[in-house]
Motif scaffolding. Structure first.
Motif, PDB file in Angstrom:
ATOM      1  N   SER A  18       0.824  -1.200   0.000  1.00 48.91           N
ATOM      2  CA  SER A  18       0.000   0.000   0.000  1.00 48.91           C
ATOM      3  C   SER A  18       0.863   1.257   0.000  1.00 48.91           C
ATOM      4  CB  SER A  18      -0.931  -0.009   1.214  1.00 48.91           C
ATOM      5  OG  SER A  18      -1.800   1.091   1.173  1.00 48.91           O
ATOM      6  N   GLU A  46      -9.794   3.700  -3.761  1.00 49.61           N
ATOM      7  CA  GLU A  46      -9.268   2.413  -3.305  1.00 49.61           C
ATOM      8  C   GLU A  46      -7.896   2.522  -2.649  1.00 49.61           C
ATOM      9  OE1 GLU A  46     -10.519  -0.807  -2.982  1.00 49.61           O
ATOM     10  OE2 GLU A  46     -12.331   0.381  -3.206  1.00 49.61           O
ATOM     11  N   CYS A  49      -8.741   3.552   0.794  1.00 46.71           N
ATOM     12  CA  CYS A  49      -9.446   2.479   1.508  1.00 46.71           C
ATOM     13  C   CYS A  49      -8.493   1.335   1.858  1.00 46.71           C
ATOM     14  CB  CYS A  49     -10.595   1.969   0.647  1.00 46.71           C
ATOM     15  SG  CYS A  49     -11.560   0.667   1.411  1.00 46.71           S
ATOM     16  N   CYS A  50      -7.648   0.951   0.907  1.00 43.00           N
ATOM     17  CA  CYS A  50      -6.715  -0.152   1.169  1.00 43.00           C
ATOM     18  C   CYS A  50      -5.776   0.171   2.315  1.00 43.00           C
ATOM     19  CB  CYS A  50      -5.917  -0.491  -0.089  1.00 43.00           C
ATOM     20  SG  CYS A  50      -6.883  -1.320  -1.347  1.00 43.00           S
ATOM     21  N   TYR A  51      -5.273   1.397   2.351  1.00 42.25           N
ATOM     22  CA  TYR A  51      -4.323   1.765   3.394  1.00 42.25           C
ATOM     23  C   TYR A  51      -5.011   1.978   4.741  1.00 42.25           C
ATOM     24  CZ  TYR A  51      -0.762   4.328   5.991  1.00 42.25           C
ATOM     25  OH  TYR A  51       0.122   4.733   6.957  1.00 42.25           O
ATOM     26  N   PHE A  52      -6.022   2.792   4.770  1.00 40.42           N
ATOM     27  CA  PHE A  52      -6.613   3.139   6.058  1.00 40.42           C
ATOM     28  C   PHE A  52      -7.594   2.088   6.581  1.00 40.42           C
ATOM     29  CE2 PHE A  52      -5.104   7.306   4.676  1.00 40.42           C
ATOM     30  CZ  PHE A  52      -4.433   7.695   5.820  1.00 40.42           C
ATOM     31  N   ASP A  53      -8.453   1.565   5.722  1.00 40.66           N
ATOM     32  CA  ASP A  53      -9.496   0.648   6.188  1.00 40.66           C
ATOM     33  C   ASP A  53      -9.059  -0.812   6.169  1.00 40.66           C
ATOM     34  OD1 ASP A  53     -11.074   2.920   6.429  1.00 40.66           O
ATOM     35  OD2 ASP A  53     -12.014   2.638   4.485  1.00 40.66           O
ATOM     36  N   ASP A  54      -8.589  -1.280   5.013  1.00 43.04           N
ATOM     37  CA  ASP A  54      -8.262  -2.703   4.884  1.00 43.04           C
ATOM     38  C   ASP A  54      -7.105  -3.123   5.787  1.00 43.04           C
ATOM     39  OD1 ASP A  54     -10.225  -2.605   2.973  1.00 43.04           O
ATOM     40  OD2 ASP A  54      -8.906  -2.963   1.266  1.00 43.04           O
ATOM     41  N   GLY A  56      -6.417  -1.573   8.565  1.00 42.78           N
ATOM     42  CA  GLY A  56      -6.841  -1.325   9.948  1.00 42.78           C
ATOM     43  C   GLY A  56      -6.152  -0.148  10.604  1.00 42.78           C
ATOM     44  N   THR A  58      -7.465   3.102  10.360  1.00 44.12           N
ATOM     45  CA  THR A  58      -8.420   4.195  10.527  1.00 44.12           C
ATOM     46  C   THR A  58      -8.605   4.568  11.985  1.00 44.12           C
ATOM     47  OG1 THR A  58      -9.572   3.591   8.512  1.00 44.12           O
ATOM     48  CG2 THR A  58     -10.771   4.959  10.060  1.00 44.12           C
ATOM     49  N   ASP A  59      -8.870   3.617  12.825  1.00 47.97           N
ATOM     50  CA  ASP A  59      -9.210   3.921  14.212  1.00 47.97           C
ATOM     51  C   ASP A  59      -8.004   4.008  15.134  1.00 47.97           C
ATOM     52  OD1 ASP A  59     -11.931   4.009  13.578  1.00 47.97           O
ATOM     53  OD2 ASP A  59     -12.101   1.835  13.803  1.00 47.97           O
ATOM     54  N   ASN A  87      -3.606  11.066   5.748  1.00 48.83           N
ATOM     55  CA  ASN A  87      -4.854  11.109   6.511  1.00 48.83           C
ATOM     56  C   ASN A  87      -5.536  12.469   6.408  1.00 48.83           C
ATOM     57  OD1 ASN A  87      -6.756   9.844   8.244  1.00 48.83           O
ATOM     58  ND2 ASN A  87      -5.864  10.916   9.985  1.00 48.83           N
TER      59      ASN A  87
END
Length: 138
Positions: A18, A46, A49-54, A56, A58-59, A87
């Protein structure tokens, strides 16, 4: 195989790949602007999304992954600036689907440069040849 080994085996390649995708402006231009491209992976939406969400991030950011032993504190520090810059990025006009505007945005180019710097810092820390390849090669 333990859950930890399996998680590490899957998580680190996704993470390193990523970061490489963020740093690879040439592939972004080639894929994101190709009207015949039907693979949704090759888009601004994407990559984020791949970096932050997939992965993990984000939080918890990197703190949870350090605690789980998937990344060292030194590795997290090597990507901290990139992570913050990516971010904070917002697409021009808030249109995350206007890949051409994003690729022409100097703020996006700043994200790309931050990713390249993170790559260079990580490359100094990673000895595993396969991991270095994922980090540095498209």
């Amino acid at each position: 195989m333990t859950d930890y080994v399996e998680l590490r085996k899957n998580w680190r390649p996704k993470w390193l790949g990523s970061i490489q995708e963020f740093a690879d402006i040439d592939t972004q231009r080639a894929k994101w602007l190709d009207p015949s491209n039907t693979n949704p992976h090759w888009s601004f939406v994407e990559i984020m999304c791949c970096y932050f969400d997939d992965i993990g991030l984000t939080d918890l950011g990197y703190s949870g992954w350090i605690e789980h032993g998937l990344i060292s504190s030194a590795e997290a520090a090597a990507v901290a600036d990139f992570h913050s810059i990516a971010n904070a990025y917002n697409s021009p006009g808030g249109d995350d689907y206007d890949n051409a505007a994003i690729l022409g945005d100097p703020r996006w180019l700043h994200v790309v440069e931050a990713a390249k710097e993170a790559q260079a810092r990580l490359a100094e820390l990673i000895a595993d040849a396969d991991e270095r390849r994922l980090l540095l090669n498209p």
